[in-house]
Design an enzyme around this catalytic site. Structure first.
Site, PDB file in Angstrom:
ATOM      1  N   CYS A  89       0.625  -1.520   0.076  1.00 48.87           N
ATOM      2  CA  CYS A  89       0.079  -0.667   0.368  1.00 48.87           C
ATOM      3  C   CYS A  89       1.042   1.060  -0.086  1.00 48.87           C
ATOM      4  CB  CYS A  89      -1.302  -0.090   1.206  1.00 48.87           C
ATOM      5  SG  CYS A  89      -2.420  -1.136   0.951  1.00 48.87           S
ATOM      6  N   ASP A 141      19.791   4.169   3.747  1.00 45.88           N
ATOM      7  CA  ASP A 141      19.491   3.664   4.585  1.00 45.88           C
ATOM      8  C   ASP A 141      20.251   3.884   5.812  1.00 45.88           C
ATOM      9  OD1 ASP A 141      21.033   1.668   4.778  1.00 45.88           O
ATOM     10  OD2 ASP A 141      19.701   0.099   5.306  1.00 45.88           O
TER      11      ASP A 141
HETATM   12  N1  LIG Z   1       2.075   6.998   6.030  1.00 44.19           N
HETATM   13  C1  LIG Z   1       2.115   6.235   5.809  1.00 44.19           C
HETATM   14  O1  LIG Z   1       1.226   5.307   4.788  1.00 44.19           O
HETATM   15  C2  LIG Z   1       3.205   5.178   5.849  1.00 44.19           C
HETATM   16  C3  LIG Z   1       3.532   5.468   7.059  1.00 44.19           C
HETATM   17  N2  LIG Z   1       4.900   4.788   7.853  1.00 44.19           N
HETATM   18  C4  LIG Z   1       5.175   5.345   8.649  1.00 44.19           C
HETATM   19  O2  LIG Z   1       6.914   5.833   8.063  1.00 44.19           O
HETATM   20  C5  LIG Z   1       8.025   5.775   8.574  1.00 44.19           C
HETATM   21  C6  LIG Z   1       8.886   4.201   8.789  1.00 44.19           C
HETATM   22  O3  LIG Z   1       7.935   3.153   8.814  1.00 44.19           O
HETATM   23  P1  LIG Z   1       8.769   1.442   8.673  1.00 44.19           P
HETATM   24  O4  LIG Z   1       9.509   1.551   7.408  1.00 44.19           O
HETATM   25  O5  LIG Z   1       8.066   0.478   8.685  1.00 44.19           O
HETATM   26  O6  LIG Z   1      10.009   1.451   9.715  1.00 44.19           O
HETATM   27  P2  LIG Z   1      10.926   0.773  10.267  1.00 44.19           P
HETATM   28  O7  LIG Z   1      11.487   1.741  11.299  1.00 44.19           O
HETATM   29  O8  LIG Z   1      11.386  -0.726   9.866  1.00 44.19           O
HETATM   30  O9  LIG Z   1      12.522   1.180   8.926  1.00 44.19           O
HETATM   31  C7  LIG Z   1      13.277   2.897   8.991  1.00 44.19           C
HETATM   32  C8  LIG Z   1      14.166   2.697   8.154  1.00 44.19           C
HETATM   33  O10 LIG Z   1      14.611   4.259   7.808  1.00 44.19           O
HETATM   34  C9  LIG Z   1      16.159   4.078   7.860  1.00 44.19           C
HETATM   35  N3  LIG Z   1      16.492   5.004   8.564  1.00 44.19           N
HETATM   36  C10 LIG Z   1      16.468   5.020  10.248  1.00 44.19           C
HETATM   37  N4  LIG Z   1      17.300   6.210  10.324  1.00 44.19           N
HETATM   38  C11 LIG Z   1      17.510   6.902   9.512  1.00 44.19           C
HETATM   39  C12 LIG Z   1      18.500   7.697   8.973  1.00 44.19           C
HETATM   40  N5  LIG Z   1      19.299   8.801  10.202  1.00 44.19           N
HETATM   41  N6  LIG Z   1      19.337   8.139   7.633  1.00 44.19           N
HETATM   42  C13 LIG Z   1      19.049   7.142   6.813  1.00 44.19           C
HETATM   43  N7  LIG Z   1      17.835   6.138   7.163  1.00 44.19           N
HETATM   44  C14 LIG Z   1      18.174   5.682   8.399  1.00 44.19           C
HETATM   45  C15 LIG Z   1      16.522   2.882   8.398  1.00 44.19           C
HETATM   46  O11 LIG Z   1      18.181   2.096   8.206  1.00 44.19           O
HETATM   47  C16 LIG Z   1      15.486   1.941   7.373  1.00 44.19           C
HETATM   48  O12 LIG Z   1      15.896   1.324   6.331  1.00 44.19           O
HETATM   49  C17 LIG Z   1       6.926   5.270  10.052  1.00 44.19           C
HETATM   50  O13 LIG Z   1       7.206   6.590  10.483  1.00 44.19           O
HETATM   51  C18 LIG Z   1       5.930   4.535   9.588  1.00 44.19           C
HETATM   52  O14 LIG Z   1       4.908   4.943  10.811  1.00 44.19           O
HETATM   53  C19 LIG Z   1       4.531   3.744   7.574  1.00 44.19           C
HETATM   54  C20 LIG Z   1       3.488   3.039   7.062  1.00 44.19           C
HETATM   55  C21 LIG Z   1       2.653   3.661   6.063  1.00 44.19           C
END
Ligand SMILES: NC(=O)C1=CN([C@@H]2O[C@H](COP(=O)(O)OP(=O)(O)OC[C@H]3O[C@@H](n4cnc5c(N)ncnc54)[C@H](O)[C@@H]3O)[C@@H](O)[C@H]2O)C=CC1
Ligand SMILES: Nc1nc(=O)c2c([nH]1)NC[C@@H]1CN(c3ccc(C(=O)N[C@@H](CCC(=O)O)C(=O)O)cc3)C=[N+]21
Length: 320
Positions: free
Chosen positions: A154, A212
Site C-alpha cells: 500500500c 538507509d
Molecule cells: N504514511 C504511510 O502510509 C505510512 C507511514 N509509515 C511510517 O513510515 C515510517 C517508517 O516506517 P517503517 O519503514 O516501517 O520503519 P522501519 O523502522 O522498519 O525502517 C526505517 C528505515 O529508515 C532507515 N533510517 C533510520 N534512520 C535513518 C537515518 N538517520 N538516515 C537514513 N536512513 C535511516 C532505516 O535504516 C530503515 O531502513 C514510520 O514513521 C511509519 O509510521 C509506515 C507505513 C505507512
C-alpha cells in the site's frame, strides 16, 4: 518583450487531494462489480504503536465513508496467528491487514505472520507471492490468462500514485517506462516500505538511490533500460551528500523525530515527499527549495488499501 517576473513558489500538494481522486475510482469499481455484500476488511492490532493505532482509526473512518466494512480486532500477540487463520477461513472477510511491527525485536516472527495471511486476502501485498511478483515486475497471478492482478504494497503504491498525480510519471513514454530519465532518492529501506518502493520505481525506469542507516544502494533497470527487472548495486562510501544534489525527487521515510533531510543539499526545484509519521523535511526551508512538497501520504495509503481490497474481490470472482 520583457519576461514578467514569475514568483518562485513551491506548490504544496496535500494527500487528501490525491486520495479523493483514488477514492472516486474505487467507488466506481465498486458499483461496476457485482458484490452481494459490503466488502469487509479485518484489521488486527496487536501492538501499542501510536502510529498503527492512528492509522487504524483513519482507515476505519475512510472505509465506513466509502461503503466498506472495517472490523478492527485488538488481539494479544500470542493469539494473533490463530485469529488470522480463522479470518482466512471466514467468507465474511474479504481482506486482512495486520499492523506491523508486532515483535519489535524479532523480524522473523513478523515475517511468519505476513505469510500466515492467505494470498487471496493479502490486501497489503506482503505475502511472498505478491512480493516476488513485485520484485520481478510481474503484474498478474495467473499468466497467461492474466485475469488476477498481483497486489502491490500500500505505501509504496501510494507514493507511485502520488508521483503519477504530480506528473513525474511521463505519460508520453510507454507504460512501464514512464520514470525513464528520473533520479529519485528514497530514505528508508525497510522490507515493507523503502525497499519495495525503490524496486517499483526502478522497474518503471528510474535511477533510485536507496538510503538507509547503513549506506546507499542504487536500484536501476541496468544498461540500455532493456532489463525486465531492477538491479541493485552498493555505493560504497556514499551518503545523502552525494545523492541529494542529483535527485529530481526526494522521498523521506525516517521514523524519528529529529531526522531532517539537509535542505541545502536538495536540488533547486526538486519534488519532496514525506511518508514518515514524523516530518522529515524542514517545512519552511524546503518550500524555498522544492518545486512541489507533499508533507504526508497516509490518506493516499488508505485509499490504496481500499483499491487493493476491490482487486482481491475481483480476483476471487475471476477464480470462480
Ligand atoms: N504514511 C504511510 O502510509 C505510512 C507511514 N509509515 C511510517 O513510515 C515510517 C517508517 O516506517 P517503517 O519503514 O516501517 O520503519 P522501519 O523502522 O522498519 O525502517 C526505517 C528505515 O529508515 C532507515 N533510517 C533510520 N534512520 C535513518 C537515518 N538517520 N538516515 C537514513 N536512513 C535511516 C532505516 O535504516 C530503515 O531502513 C514510520 O514513521 C511509519 O509510521 C509506515 C507505513 C505507512
Ligand atoms: N501493516 C502495516 N501497514 C501500514 O501501512 C502501517 C503499519 N502496518 N503500521 C503503522 C504505520 C503507520 N501508518 C500510517 C498510515 C496513515 C496515516 C495517516 O493517515 N496519517 C494522516 C495524518 C493524520 C493527522 O492528521 O494527524 C495523514 O497522513 O494525512 C498515519 C500512519 C501506516 N502504517
Amino acid at each position: 518583450m520583457a519576461t514578467p517576473d514569475v514568483p518562485k513558489t513551491c506548490k504544496v500538494i496535500l494527500a487528501d487531494t490525491i486520495a479523493k481522486k483514488l477514492l472516486g475510482e474505487v467507488r466506481e469499481m465498486l458499483t461496476k462489480g457485482e458484490q452481494a455484500k459490503k466488502p469487509t476488511l479485518a484489521a488486527f492490532l496487536a501492538n501499542d504503536d501510536p502510529a498503527a493505532g492512528q492509522y487504524a482509526e483513519w482507515s476505519k473512518k475512510t472505509c465506513e465513508e466509502n461503503g466498506f466494512g472495517f472490523d478492527l480486532r485488538k488481539v494479544n500477540k500470542e493469539v494473533l496467528e490463530e485469529a488470522i487463520v480463522a479470518a482466512n477461513q471466514d467468507d465474511a472477510i474479504d481482506g486482512i491487514i495486520v499492523y506491523y511491527p508486532i515483535w519489535t525485536n524479532n523480524q522473523q516472527q513478523d515475517r511468519y505472520i505476513q505469510e500466515t495471511v492467505a494470498l487471496s486476502k493479502d490486501v497489503e501485498g506482503l505475502c511472498h507471492t505478491h512480493l516476488f511478483n513485485m520484485y520481478h515486475n510481474v503484474r498478474f497471478l495467473d499468466p497467461p490468462t492474466n485475469r488476477k492482478k498481483s497486489i502491490l504494497p500500500c505505501t509504496p503504491l501510494a507514493i507511485v500514485k502520488a508521483l503519477e498525480h504530480l506528473q513525474i510519471y511521463n505519460p508520453i513514454l510507454a507504460y512501464g517506462n514512464r520514470l525513464f530519465g528520473k533520479t529519485i532518492t528514497v530514505i528508508n529501506r525497510s522490507e515493507v516500505n523503502g525497499r519495495p518502493l525503490a524496486a517499483l520505481l526502478a522497474n518503471d525506469g528510474a535511477t533510485v538511490y536507496s538510503v538507509d542507516i547503513t549506506g546507499v544502494q542504487v536500484f536501476t533497470r541496468g544498461e540500455g533500460i532493456r532489463q525486465p527487472r531492477h538491479q541493485v548495486l552498493d555505493k560504497e562510501g556514499w551518503g545523502l551528500k552525494d545523492v541529494l544534489p542529483l535527485s529530481d525527487v526526494v522521498i523521506g521515510g525516517v521514523p524519528t523525530e529529529n531526522f531532517k533531510v539537509p535542505t541545502e543539499l536538495i536540488r533547486d526545484g526538486a519534488v519532496c515527499i514525506n511518508f514518515s509519521s514524523y516530518r522529515n523535511f524542514d517545512g519552511p526551508a524546503v518550500k524555498e527549495k522544492a518545486s512541489i512538497y507533499v508533507p504526508s501520504i497516509g490518506k493516499v495509503t488508505i485509499a490504496v488499501l481500499l483499491r487493493n481490497l476491490v482487486r482481491l474481490i475481483d480476483n476471487r470472482s475471476a477464480q470462480e
